[in-house]
Design a protein around this motif. Structure first.
Motif: not given
Length: 182
Positions: A70-72, A87-88, A26-27, A13-18
């Protein structure tokens, strides 16, 4: 696309965490996907991937990093906007034993890639864009082992105070219609 792209990353979903390993700074990555005239592209798909805070992709550390860390894949709505929390990115060395190491040494170059986030952006009637954005203040930004840095791909990374993330990286992607010659 590099050796670390994996087909079939989950739709999110748009805005979600990967990022799922709880490491790194966090970035918020956000921006728009637009055409050559600046019009929003609805239904554009952004397949994104990056390393973790230790410089490794999830496929390099199965059983250590969570699967799909770190994928989506994200799909823009009518406004062409995208956003996700990762993340940065951090810099990391490419394998430099064997012939690659010998070549780099002969060129007087090191094995490091500057910190970057990968993007593959696709939309119906537009040419596929496979690229990455770079962290401008990275130590290796002018010495990329694979010569992938272009000034237009250096994204802002703004420190946020009092927000849900530590960093914000805004970047717009411009897609070219398929009927325009490359």
């Amino acid at each position: 696309m590099g050796p670390f792209h994996v087909a079939g990353a989950p739709e999110r979903e748009m805005g979600s965490r990967i990022s799922f390993d709880g490491k790194g700074e966090s970035c918020l990555f956000e921006g728009r996907v637009i055409d050559l005239r600046g019009n929003a592209i609805a239904g554009a798909r952004l397949d994104v991937w990056s390393d973790n805070s230790e410089g490794f992709y999830d496929v390099q550390q199965p059983g250590i990093q969570p699967k799909w860390n770190n994928r989506g894949v994200f799909t823009t709505s009518e406004d062409g906007r995208y956003s996700f929390v990762g993340i940065k990115p951090v810099s990391y060395p490419i394998p430099h034993d064997g012939p690659v190491g010998k070549m780099l040494a002969a060129l007087g170059r090191g094995p490091y890639r500057p910190a970057h986030m990968h993007f593959m952006v696709t939309a119906q009637s537009f040419q596929k864009l496979v690229t990455h954005t770079f962290v401008g203040d990275d130590t290796y930004i002018t010495r990329d082992a694979v010569f992938g840095v272009k000034e237009t791909l250096v994204a802002p990374f703004e420190r946020i105070t009092g927000g849900e993330t530590i960093w914000r990286s805004p970047f717009d992607f411009v897609l070219t219609p398929t009927d325009v010659p490359v």
